[in-house]
Design a protein around this motif. Sequence first.
Motif, PDB file in Angstrom:
ATOM      1  N   ARG A 508      29.737  20.442  56.945  1.00  0.00           N
ATOM      2  CA  ARG A 508      30.925  19.837  57.550  1.00  0.00           C
ATOM      3  C   ARG A 508      30.548  18.747  58.541  1.00  0.00           C
ATOM      4  NH1 ARG A 508      34.544  23.351  61.556  1.00  0.00           N
ATOM      5  NH2 ARG A 508      32.834  22.717  62.933  1.00  0.00           N
ATOM      6  N   ASN A 509      29.523  18.991  59.361  1.00  0.00           N
ATOM      7  CA  ASN A 509      29.091  17.990  60.325  1.00  0.00           C
ATOM      8  C   ASN A 509      28.511  16.760  59.631  1.00  0.00           C
ATOM      9  OD1 ASN A 509      29.887  19.665  62.386  1.00  0.00           O
ATOM     10  ND2 ASN A 509      27.830  20.411  62.849  1.00  0.00           N
ATOM     11  N   SER A 592      31.489  13.840  66.662  1.00  0.00           N
ATOM     12  CA  SER A 592      32.530  14.052  67.666  1.00  0.00           C
ATOM     13  C   SER A 592      32.729  12.800  68.522  1.00  0.00           C
ATOM     14  CB  SER A 592      32.166  15.240  68.564  1.00  0.00           C
ATOM     15  OG  SER A 592      32.129  16.441  67.825  1.00  0.00           O
ATOM     16  N   PHE A 593      31.628  12.115  68.840  1.00  0.00           N
ATOM     17  CA  PHE A 593      31.725  10.886  69.636  1.00  0.00           C
ATOM     18  C   PHE A 593      32.567   9.839  68.912  1.00  0.00           C
ATOM     19  CE2 PHE A 593      30.094   6.735  71.042  1.00  0.00           C
ATOM     20  CZ  PHE A 593      30.265   6.854  72.411  1.00  0.00           C
ATOM     21  N   GLY A 594      32.280   9.635  67.624  1.00  0.00           N
ATOM     22  CA  GLY A 594      33.071   8.668  66.850  1.00  0.00           C
ATOM     23  C   GLY A 594      34.524   9.080  66.710  1.00  0.00           C
ATOM     24  N   GLU A 595      34.758  10.376  66.488  1.00  0.00           N
ATOM     25  CA  GLU A 595      36.134  10.863  66.329  1.00  0.00           C
ATOM     26  C   GLU A 595      36.915  10.746  67.632  1.00  0.00           C
ATOM     27  OE1 GLU A 595      34.936  14.150  62.891  1.00  0.00           O
ATOM     28  OE2 GLU A 595      35.354  14.781  64.952  1.00  0.00           O
ATOM     29  N   LYS A 598      38.084   7.197  67.996  1.00  0.00           N
ATOM     30  CA  LYS A 598      39.220   6.983  67.085  1.00  0.00           C
ATOM     31  C   LYS A 598      40.491   7.620  67.639  1.00  0.00           C
ATOM     32  CE  LYS A 598      40.001   9.853  63.978  1.00  0.00           C
ATOM     33  NZ  LYS A 598      39.926  10.812  62.849  1.00  0.00           N
ATOM     34  N   ASN A 599      40.377   8.858  68.135  1.00  0.00           N
ATOM     35  CA  ASN A 599      41.563   9.576  68.616  1.00  0.00           C
ATOM     36  C   ASN A 599      42.110   9.003  69.924  1.00  0.00           C
ATOM     37  OD1 ASN A 599      41.464  11.306  66.439  1.00  0.00           O
ATOM     38  ND2 ASN A 599      40.270  12.860  67.508  1.00  0.00           N
ATOM     39  N   ASP A 665      38.148  15.712  65.822  1.00  0.00           N
ATOM     40  CA  ASP A 665      39.025  16.135  64.724  1.00  0.00           C
ATOM     41  C   ASP A 665      38.994  17.642  64.544  1.00  0.00           C
ATOM     42  OD1 ASP A 665      39.668  13.524  64.374  1.00  0.00           O
ATOM     43  OD2 ASP A 665      38.534  13.233  62.518  1.00  0.00           O
ATOM     44  N   VAL A 666      37.822  18.257  64.752  1.00  0.00           N
ATOM     45  CA  VAL A 666      37.718  19.717  64.634  1.00  0.00           C
ATOM     46  C   VAL A 666      38.569  20.390  65.702  1.00  0.00           C
ATOM     47  CG1 VAL A 666      36.132  21.679  64.801  1.00  0.00           C
ATOM     48  CG2 VAL A 666      35.434  19.618  63.588  1.00  0.00           C
ATOM     49  N   GLN A 667      38.514  19.878  66.921  1.00  0.00           N
ATOM     50  CA  GLN A 667      39.312  20.465  67.996  1.00  0.00           C
ATOM     51  C   GLN A 667      40.803  20.243  67.784  1.00  0.00           C
ATOM     52  OE1 GLN A 667      37.245  18.410  71.169  1.00  0.00           O
ATOM     53  NE2 GLN A 667      36.229  20.295  71.823  1.00  0.00           N
ATOM     54  N   VAL A 668      41.168  19.113  67.207  1.00  0.00           N
ATOM     55  CA  VAL A 668      42.587  18.867  66.912  1.00  0.00           C
ATOM     56  C   VAL A 668      43.128  19.938  65.980  1.00  0.00           C
ATOM     57  CG1 VAL A 668      44.180  17.294  65.755  1.00  0.00           C
ATOM     58  CG2 VAL A 668      42.490  16.391  67.352  1.00  0.00           C
TER      59      VAL A 668
END
Length: 691
Positions: A508-509, A592-595, A598-599, A665-668
């Motif tokens: 997934r990562n 996570s940094f890239g996401e 984006k978020n 995105d995972v935390q969302v």
Amino acid sequence: MLYSCKLKSVCNLPVIYNKKINTAGTSNTDVPLAVPGMYQLDITLRRGQSLAARDRGGTSDPYVKFKIGGKEVFRSKIIHKSLNPVWEEKACLLVEHLKEPLYIKVFDYDFGLQDDFMGSAFLDLTQLELNRPTDVTVTLKDPHYPDHDLGIILLSVVLTPKEGEHRDVTMLMRKSWKRSSKFQTQSLRLSDVHRKPHLWRGIVSITLIEGRDLKAMDSNGLSDPYVKFRLGHQKYKSKIMPKTLNPQWREQFDFHLYEERGGIIDITAWDKDAGKRDDFIGRCQIDLSALSREQTHKLELQLEEGEGHLVLLVTLTASATVSISDLSINSLEDPKEREEILKRYSLLRIFHNLKDVGFLQVKVIRAEGLMAADVTGKSDPFCVVELNNDRLLTHTVYKNLNPEWNKVFTFNIKDIHSVLEVTVYDEDRDRSADFLGKVAIPLLSIQNGEQKAYVLKNKQLTGPTKGVIYLEIDVIFNAVKASLRTLIPKEQKYIEEENRLSKQLLLRNFIRMKRCVMVLVNAAYYINSCFAWDSPARSLAAFVVVEDMLEDEEEEDDKDDKDSEKKGFINKIYAIQEVCISVQNILDEVASFGERIKNTFNWTIPFLSWLAIVALCAFTVILYFIPLRYIVLVWGINKFTKKLRSPYAIDNNELLDFLSRVPSDVQVVQYQELKPDPSHSPCKRKKNNLG
């Protein structure tokens, strides 16, 4: 005169009984056990002899647990590398039913792994004489291997009846909990009193600054040191500083102080070894009772059983506003208290106690349709409410799949971007609690005063499990304080489990990382098309507006040559596993940094997106009035003089601190609220009750 107890084995379980009877004293066999009474059990854990070796070096790192009624009531400190440990620790326990024995269990501590079982026994409290000190010799046994000799534990115990003050406290607790559930008075156990998350009396703020002249544990004459802290059941592990004997940590964290007189913080320093057991560098302690409150103390601690010093800053402060009460006692429903809270977090008090950002009130009302965890088709559910490292519990409702707790919890908010976690467990008599379900609720997503049914999720928060929980949450905060706190380091949750190697998680990562790379590749194609004049209008705009913002960064890979010694097959497996975990974690961090970037731009968290816009507008206005060279000059002076002005300041990057608050995105997905069954609607439930 001291009387000794010896041990017999009944059904492969060690039982302790009195060999001698004191005719002059009072035996508790004369006390009718059917009538609940309060007793005080004072235990002195002396030492162990000839304990079992559980480590490869032929030693163990033993510690002892005491349990009553299936709940842990005491845990000793760890004695490293010894089969004949000496503790000399005292514990004072309150016991309601003497028919519940005191379980004594010994374990070998293994950092990062499951601790090894070293033997157990139990003490029959009905055989102890009241008000008479007794020496106890406990022979440790393994129920699965009753013939194995696992050594002995030496104790001293005194059992005294407590009828006055403690009994009144117990009755008050029963009365206050009576409203919560009609089943509660008959099902209360004293084990609830012994649970570790009581209300804390103060906060111990610790800053780990540096280490000096630590012992070299590796063949290259250096070490990879890290430090572990422990106060009661609270633990914290620092980051690892590679290849140094004078590490600079600059880490800050808080412990809760439960005892009025203070406590002892155990500190151990370790050297990280990949594929092998970490090397012990040294240990030291901090006696909090010797430190004055509301004052920062600089401590230089000499490491015992090793070499070097640790430098720390320790501050003891009064407890924040944390409370547990019944549903009938509600701070926000009292007009005076509500007005006082609103005034405390008004915009007029921006610079008053910047750490106190807001106020959180959580009403844990009930749960419905929980999973049956016991063989009887029922569960014994209790609820854990967590906000960062603040952790409070409800009482247990026994043998019920639709428990009603009706409790109100209040917390101080230190970071408005924190996530409230509510977890439901099933209490087990002599095992760790079974997981029943969990919800994670970001504070910024809460709608004040609304009672909602939250669908319980699994441990990973990726899918639903059985049952719903009814909560009513209120959040009051100061927006300016919350914005300023966004630009400082985020509080780390130090009770989280360490990441383990997972093929599914690794894949997934990797996919998340691939998406981020593809975004960069597409951006590069877009920029290239501007230079190729595929679209003249776009290329002209790019030529006028866009400057070269691309910077090439090269990273040098340092090869670790320290592992020159031969490793066995198991050590190689461990080393490969640690490398895979590191790769897994690095992929997660980069993705996570890239996401998060984006978020920020797609308004996943409107508060943070608005904060970014306000900051950019403010910076634009400042640039309009003040030349850039002056801003760079002031920034440079601030950076270069920061260590002179504040030598022990914790380094941080405001931009990275901001991005750490934006969910990946995972935390969302984890924070996404699942839709409950319409039958679980609070409004519909009220209509059904009226009908």
